[in-house]
Motif scaffolding. Structure first.
Motif, PDB file in Angstrom:
ATOM      1  N   UNK A 169     -34.086   9.901   1.338  1.00  0.00           N
ATOM      2  CA  UNK A 169     -33.661  10.465   0.063  1.00  0.00           C
ATOM      3  C   UNK A 169     -32.278  11.120   0.177  1.00  0.00           C
ATOM      4  N   UNK A 170     -31.581  11.352  -0.930  1.00  0.00           N
ATOM      5  CA  UNK A 170     -30.387  12.189  -0.888  1.00  0.00           C
ATOM      6  C   UNK A 170     -30.761  13.575  -0.357  1.00  0.00           C
ATOM      7  N   UNK A 171     -30.062  14.051   0.650  1.00  0.00           N
ATOM      8  CA  UNK A 171     -30.470  15.294   1.304  1.00  0.00           C
ATOM      9  C   UNK A 171     -30.430  16.487   0.360  1.00  0.00           C
ATOM     10  N   UNK A 172     -29.630  16.424  -0.699  1.00  0.00           N
ATOM     11  CA  UNK A 172     -29.482  17.575  -1.602  1.00  0.00           C
ATOM     12  C   UNK A 172     -30.739  17.885  -2.406  1.00  0.00           C
ATOM     13  N   UNK A 173     -31.602  16.893  -2.608  1.00  0.00           N
ATOM     14  CA  UNK A 173     -32.734  17.088  -3.519  1.00  0.00           C
ATOM     15  C   UNK A 173     -33.660  18.208  -3.068  1.00  0.00           C
ATOM     16  N   UNK A 174     -33.875  18.320  -1.766  1.00  0.00           N
ATOM     17  CA  UNK A 174     -34.803  19.336  -1.262  1.00  0.00           C
ATOM     18  C   UNK A 174     -34.360  20.741  -1.667  1.00  0.00           C
ATOM     19  N   UNK A 175     -33.045  20.921  -1.857  1.00  0.00           N
ATOM     20  CA  UNK A 175     -32.518  22.252  -2.142  1.00  0.00           C
ATOM     21  C   UNK A 175     -32.270  22.496  -3.632  1.00  0.00           C
ATOM     22  N   UNK A 176     -32.019  21.454  -4.401  1.00  0.00           N
ATOM     23  CA  UNK A 176     -31.587  21.622  -5.791  1.00  0.00           C
ATOM     24  C   UNK A 176     -32.677  21.390  -6.822  1.00  0.00           C
ATOM     25  N   UNK A 177     -33.744  20.681  -6.467  1.00  0.00           N
ATOM     26  CA  UNK A 177     -34.733  20.303  -7.482  1.00  0.00           C
ATOM     27  C   UNK A 177     -36.073  21.013  -7.339  1.00  0.00           C
ATOM     28  N   UNK A 178     -36.280  21.737  -6.241  1.00  0.00           N
ATOM     29  CA  UNK A 178     -37.572  22.377  -6.017  1.00  0.00           C
ATOM     30  C   UNK A 178     -37.405  23.814  -5.542  1.00  0.00           C
TER      31      UNK A 178
END
Length: 611
Positions: free
Chosen positions: A82-91
């Motif tokens: 996955x795009x690494x940013x998702x873990x920090x920006x979406x949850x």
């Protein structure tokens, strides 16, 4: 950079060690926050995080670039990239970090936290107003399901935590308690940082086998609005985000839209930035920063160069050796490979000598090992395990230095001696063992922002190894292939980066613990199984005073660097961000941890939205 940053950072770090000295102050009643040692720095009525601008305007669009591709939008499972940013920006999690303190959490989905006298349990009370992005409430049932599912089916980074939990139970309509089976003071904080997912979304579905269309629903300010597999992902800020008025959120998540574009290589990405198709890039090479950012958009003021200092330990960056494979399981071979790596010459050629070398895993901080023999409490911790230590752990290990010339004669001779001692001699121009097997190694590299620099390092290194009769092949593959091979430890050497915090804890087990050495997907890439490292991590986690904690980390640092697992390269002692001049940040409120996703994009904003 502001003149008062470094004094302020030193005061913060000093406060941390005062907190450490206070030891294990128990939570007597529910609190707005929790610190690893002592009390949170911010009071219950704090307005915003100290490095955020609570009056920052909302609006605008940010475009960031990733190198490679993606085939998943679920950052919580082992499958896919996955795009690494998702873990920090979406949850979100029950608590959120302040990056201006070594390790302190404040209420996010939870309005309060309480622990037992020795942190043998932790209890969180949810905010009644907490909502997922689809408007549904975040419930205790969601929290319990998230802990259990991530612990059983989630990515490897989440699994070890659940093994230390004796039970999870609802203690009220909005409260949940975790009771631990391990004496580990950090577990209460780790529990507060686990992502919370929506249970109902996954009813009748296999969480670990989710397709790219099964985007996990989160509660954070951003949600995935659009994507094209392998090409781009668009995140949009939820106008009805439930936590917009929380102190922890004021001045954060300021952009209406964040778009993640994917590029085939770093060169194309940098060209896109020069054309202003990408909003910012982070530059890791000091030489390029000094010489290659004078293009027209930078000269005419459309692009700004910002430097962001930090007070973190150096961490470790370099090329890790996979000790699961012979002959890299022999420390003498690893030491020889370190001697053959002519850092002084390579650093001068590729960075202009602007970036000093990392000397240990926690160098540049109070937590780093001291020069010379181990003394005092550090020696007392290591001495009972001396039979498990490699040479120089107690005596003091220092990296070999060259005279800066291309030939590196003295270190090449030392490398040859070490290899001969390990049973490797040159036969017909090839280094061979007693069975006639040639010493041939492959370094695995991923197509990402560090590709060109890492490849250049290895090309110079390969020529040096030829003088020893060793063949080094550089293999470069795309991100998806790399992720799979890294996950299964299918490499001899590969590029390696581990950041370290001012409050190292349980993540150290995932990095170096014996239990993770052969767990597919773990971050123990070198495959180290060191009873001494395990014991030092235990000592860190059981520490109740500043002195005990620092001694345990310094002892661990000795075990790691003397293990000869990584060929260290240079430090990243300052963040370098080139960005569109329309973007700005609170310049007089820089966090002690410096740059990161918690800084850009978290607290930046668009000047065009200022009234």
């Amino acid at each position: 950079m502001t003149p008062d940053f470094f004094p302020r950072a030193r005061r913060l770090i000093a406060c941390f060690f005062v907190f450490c000295a206070l030891g294990g102050t128990a939570q007597a009643e529910p609190s707005h926050g929790i610190a690893m040692y002592g009390d949170p720095a911010l009071p219950p009525d704090f307005v915003s995080l100290p490095y955020a601008n609570p009056d920052a305007p909302k609006g605008g669009r940010l475009v960031t670039g990733n190198v490679g591709s993606f085939d998943s939008l679920n950052p919580f499972v082992q499958k896919g990239t996955p795009p690494w940013q998702l873990r920090f920006l979406t949850h979100e999690s029950l608590m959120g970090r302040s990056w201006d303190e070594p390790f302190t959490l404040y209420g996010l989905l939870a309005e309060s936290v309480e622990t037992g006298p020795n942190r043998e349990w932790v209890e969180f009370t949810l905010r009644p107003e907490a909502r997922f992005s689809d408007g549904s409430p975040v419930t205790v049932e969601d929290v319990i399901w998230s802990y259990e599912t991530l612990g059983a089916e989630g990515h490897g980074r989440y699994r070890s935590f659940l093994q230390k939990v004796d039970k999870i139970e609802a203690t009220g309509p909005n409260s949940v308690r975790l009771t631990f089976n391990t004496n580990d003071r950090e577990l209460a904080l780790i529990a507060g940082l686990r992502p919370i997912l929506k249970k109902a979304q996954w009813e009748g579905k296999e969480f670990a086998e989710a397709s790219i269309n099964d985007v996990p629903i989160g509660s954070a300010p951003y949600a995935v609005a659009d994507f094209e597999a392998g090409r781009h992902v668009t995140l949009k800020r939820n106008p009805d985000y439930w936590g917009a008025d929380l102190a922890l959120r004021r001045g954060t998540a300021n952009f209406d839209e964040i778009r993640i574009e994917f590029y085939g290589d770093d060169t194309v990405l940098k060209e896109a930035f020069k054309a202003k198709a990408v909003s910012f890039v982070r530059e890791l090479n000091a030489e390029k920063w000094a010489t290659q950012y004078d293009f027209p958009a930078a000269q005419n003021g459309e692009i700004t160069l910002s430097e962001i200092p930090h007070s973190k330990p150096s961490g470790m960056t370099g090329f890790v050796m996979n000790t699961r494979r012979a002959p890299l399981d022999d420390w003498r071979v690893r030491e020889a490979l370190i001697h053959a790596f002519n850092f002084e010459f390579i650093n001068d050629a590729l960075t202009g000598g602007r970036q000093p070398r990392i000397t240990s895993y926690f160098s540049g901080s109070e937590l780093g090992m001291l020069e010379g023999p181990a003394v005092g409490r550090v020696r007392a911790l290591l001495e009972p395990l001396k039979d498990d230590l490699l040479p120089s752990a107690l005596e003091g290990y220092t990296l070999p230095q060259s005279d800066g010339s291309k030939r590196n004669r003295a270190n090449i001779r030392k490398a040859a001696d070490l290899l001969a001692e390990a049973g490797w001699t040159v036969q017909d121009g090839q280094l061979q063992n007693a069975d006639g097997d040639a010493l041939e190694l492959t370094v695995l590299l991923r197509q990402d922002g560090l590709l060109q620099q890492a490849t250049a390092y290895m090309e110079i290194y390969a020529r040096a190894l030829e003088r020893l009769g060793i063949t080094l092949t550089v293999e470069t593959i795309d991100s998806a292939q790399y992720a799979e091979r890294e996950r299964s430890f299918d490499f001899d050497l590969t590029f390696f980066r581990r950041s370290m915090s001012l409050s190292p804890g349980n993540e150290q087990r995932f990095y170096w613990g014996s239990d993770t050495a052969n767990v597919e997907g773990s971050r123990n890439l070198m495959g180290m199984t060191s009873p001494a490292a395990d014991a030092m991590i235990d000592a860190m986690l059981a520490s109740e005073s500043r002195g005990e904690f620092v001694a345990a980390v310094r002892a661990l640092d000795r075990v790691l660097i003397s293990g000869r697992y990584v060929i260290p390269i240079h430090q990243y002692s300052i963040g370098r961000i080139a960005h569109l001049s329309d973007l700005t940040y609170p310049k007089n409120r820089l966090p002690v941890y410096g740059d990161g996703v918690w800084f850009l994009p978290e607290v930046w904003w668009s000047k065009a939205e200022e009234k």
